[in-house]
Design a protein around this motif. Structure first.
Motif: not given
Length: 75
Positions: A21-27
């Protein structure tokens, strides 16, 4: 992962989901968009989750095993 399990450092599914989720949000993507993006490239999200799980397990295992040997200061 064997070393990590021995050290009691195997991350649970919720931890791995948070990483995704964090990686997706950063992108600037939702988890669904992130998953679909890689699926369109022929990569299953389970492959990424396995990689993230292994990375987190290794970091946690090293911290558990050697963390007491490290000191930090605010110099």
């Amino acid at each position: 992962l064997q070393f990590a399990r021995k050290e009691g450092a195997a991350p649970d599914e919720a931890t791995v989901d948070t990483i995704v989720k964090d990686i997706a949000q950063r992108n600037k993507l939702s988890v669904q968009q992130f998953t679909e993006h890689f699926a369109n490239q022929g990569v299953d999200i389970a492959t990424f989750k396995a990689k993230f799980r292994a990375q987190q397990a290794w970091a946690d295992a090293i911290r558990r095993r050697f963390g007491h040997m490290v000191t930090t200061s605010n110099r």
